[in-house]
Design a protein around this motif. Structure first.
Motif, PDB file in Angstrom:
ATOM      1  N   ALA A 259      39.339 -15.977   2.844  1.00  0.00           N
ATOM      2  CA  ALA A 259      39.750 -15.705   1.463  1.00  0.00           C
ATOM      3  C   ALA A 259      39.206 -14.358   0.996  1.00  0.00           C
ATOM      4  CB  ALA A 259      39.262 -16.822   0.542  1.00  0.00           C
ATOM      5  N   GLU A 260      38.030 -13.974   1.504  1.00  0.00           N
ATOM      6  CA  GLU A 260      37.426 -12.700   1.122  1.00  0.00           C
ATOM      7  C   GLU A 260      37.859 -11.556   2.039  1.00  0.00           C
ATOM      8  OE1 GLU A 260      33.225 -12.829   0.715  1.00  0.00           O
ATOM      9  OE2 GLU A 260      33.229 -14.625  -0.548  1.00  0.00           O
ATOM     10  N   HIS A 261      38.143 -11.882   3.298  1.00  0.00           N
ATOM     11  CA  HIS A 261      38.489 -10.853   4.285  1.00  0.00           C
ATOM     12  C   HIS A 261      39.766 -11.277   5.004  1.00  0.00           C
ATOM     13  CE1 HIS A 261      34.496  -9.131   3.650  1.00  0.00           C
ATOM     14  NE2 HIS A 261      33.997 -10.338   3.846  1.00  0.00           N
ATOM     15  N   LYS A 262      40.888 -11.060   4.363  1.00  0.00           N
ATOM     16  CA  LYS A 262      42.169 -11.525   4.907  1.00  0.00           C
ATOM     17  C   LYS A 262      42.508 -10.875   6.248  1.00  0.00           C
ATOM     18  CE  LYS A 262      44.311 -12.850   0.523  1.00  0.00           C
ATOM     19  NZ  LYS A 262      43.059 -12.816  -0.238  1.00  0.00           N
TER      20      LYS A 262
ATOM     21  N   VAL B  39      28.271 -20.914   6.130  1.00  0.00           N
ATOM     22  CA  VAL B  39      27.954 -22.250   6.656  1.00  0.00           C
ATOM     23  C   VAL B  39      26.703 -22.801   5.971  1.00  0.00           C
ATOM     24  CG1 VAL B  39      27.135 -23.500   8.696  1.00  0.00           C
ATOM     25  CG2 VAL B  39      29.074 -21.948   8.889  1.00  0.00           C
ATOM     26  N   LYS B  40      25.674 -21.966   5.840  1.00  0.00           N
ATOM     27  CA  LYS B  40      24.432 -22.403   5.192  1.00  0.00           C
ATOM     28  C   LYS B  40      24.690 -22.855   3.748  1.00  0.00           C
ATOM     29  CE  LYS B  40      21.279 -19.379   7.773  1.00  0.00           C
ATOM     30  NZ  LYS B  40      20.382 -18.196   7.658  1.00  0.00           N
ATOM     31  N   ASN B  41      25.492 -22.082   3.030  1.00  0.00           N
ATOM     32  CA  ASN B  41      25.784 -22.437   1.635  1.00  0.00           C
ATOM     33  C   ASN B  41      26.534 -23.752   1.536  1.00  0.00           C
ATOM     34  OD1 ASN B  41      24.535 -20.146   0.608  1.00  0.00           O
ATOM     35  ND2 ASN B  41      26.397 -18.919   0.664  1.00  0.00           N
TER      36      ASN B  41
ATOM     37  N   MET C  50      27.114 -12.601  10.359  1.00  0.00           N
ATOM     38  CA  MET C  50      26.112 -12.984   9.370  1.00  0.00           C
ATOM     39  C   MET C  50      26.766 -13.558   8.110  1.00  0.00           C
ATOM     40  SD  MET C  50      23.154 -12.519  10.766  1.00  0.00           S
ATOM     41  CE  MET C  50      24.001 -13.128  12.250  1.00  0.00           C
ATOM     42  N   ASN C  51      27.921 -13.015   7.718  1.00  0.00           N
ATOM     43  CA  ASN C  51      28.642 -13.566   6.567  1.00  0.00           C
ATOM     44  C   ASN C  51      29.080 -15.001   6.840  1.00  0.00           C
ATOM     45  OD1 ASN C  51      28.417 -11.312   4.965  1.00  0.00           O
ATOM     46  ND2 ASN C  51      30.404 -10.457   5.541  1.00  0.00           N
ATOM     47  N   TYR C  52      29.581 -15.234   8.064  1.00  0.00           N
ATOM     48  CA  TYR C  52      30.020 -16.580   8.418  1.00  0.00           C
ATOM     49  C   TYR C  52      28.832 -17.541   8.445  1.00  0.00           C
ATOM     50  CZ  TYR C  52      32.400 -20.393  10.773  1.00  0.00           C
ATOM     51  OH  TYR C  52      32.919 -21.623  11.074  1.00  0.00           O
TER      52      TYR C  52
END
Length: 308
Positions: A115-118, A294-296, A288-290
């Motif tokens: 959704a953030e990085h199409k 997952v952590k969130n 790292m974004n992924y």
């Protein structure tokens, strides 16, 4: 002809004026004029001619400008591609692996990231724990990041991988909406004596069944198909042991088709969930974004202490 000279040509053609092009590019008109003369001498053609309408391309110049525009596009494409690779590229696929335990969270994290990085290309492999472990050990770099249940054997390879414990999961039991167990606060082995169970075809899940003391229960089905496992639970044919976050925000739990209840035997059973990734992946912004996504998502789950 270099990229700078191409920019000069195209800006003059756009502005129809060497002076205006120079102002836009923040250089002197003489620098542009000298550059154009050099290109014309190299190609043996006149690219521009002055008229009362301004600096206009000749017929040969129009051909040169068309090719120059295409070269400019290619240069920019090359630049962005090389820059992207160096920074954890959107053009290089992000390779993710996870076990069925992480399937729901992994999918939701993927959708949030897309959704953030199409433009982000992602290759996802959901596999059995043993298969992913074998691939990680034999082929460092096959995955940018993998999510597995703890496996101490990987510590022998900690010079190659980052092993990051994500979460101390507690074991739960999934039951159908019509189950007589659905209203209980938690379940014990004694509550489940007469229940049939659905088992994922992995050594890890069989070990989990053993930890709950349910290894002697009748087995309704054994499968590596998560849809089939959920289906038999929804239809009331069997129960399934799983981790607390496995079906978090899954449509089957949101609509009440499946109820997930904590399990005690007699205490809660914990096991660590790990993220495993090559050392180089720590520099990859997309990895790292992924991982942070997952952590969130895991943090959104109900903490055990909130159960009272």
């Amino acid at each position: 002809m270099n990229l700078e000279q191409i920019d000069y040509l195209l800006e003059v053609a756009k502005e129809k004026s060497i002076r205006k092009a120079a102002d836009k590019l923040h250089i002197t008109p003489s620098a542009i004029s000298q550059s154009i003369l050099q290109i014309e001498a190299t190609l043996g053609v006149t690219i521009f001619q002055r008229s009362n309408k301004g600096t206009i391309p000749t017929s040969e110049g129009s051909i040169v400008l068309k090719q120059a525009f295409e070269l400019q596009c290619k240069f920019k494409e090359l630049y962005e591609g090389v820059k992207g690779i160096a920074q954890g590229s959107l053009s290089v696929p992000l390779r993710i692996a996870f076990t069925p335990t992480f399937g729901n969270v992994g999918y939701n994290a993927f959708m949030a990231l897309k959704a953030e990085h199409k433009e982000l290309k992602v290759e996802i492999q959901e596999g059995m724990h043993e298969e992913i472990m074998e691939t990680i050990i034999k082929n460092n770099g096959a995955f940018d990041i993998a999510f597995i249940v703890e496996n101490r054997n990987l510590y022998a390879y900690d010079d190659l991988f980052h092993i990051e414990p994500l979460y101390s999961s507690y074991v739960c039991v999934a039951v159908g909406k019509n189950s007589s167990l659905r209203s209980k606060k938690f379940l014990t082995t004694a509550d489940l004596t007469n229940e049939s169970i659905a088992i994922f075809e992995t050594a890890t899940h069989r070990e989990l069944v053993k930890k709950t003391g349910l290894e002697d229960n009748s087995v309704f089905v054994t499968s590596n198909n998560s849809f089939l496992i959920r289906k038999v639970v929804k239809d009331g044919h069997a129960i399934c042991v799983l981790d607390d976050f496995s079906l978090m925000n899954h449509p089957d739990t949101l609509n009440g088709e499946i109820i997930v209840l904590p399990f005690r035997n007699p205490h809660y059973i914990y096991r660590e969930m790990w993220a495993v990734y090559p050392k180089d992946s720590a520099k990859n912004e997309n990895v790292m974004n992924y991982l942070n996504t997952v952590k969130n998502l895991i943090r959104q789950g109900c903490p055990l202490e909130a159960l009272g």
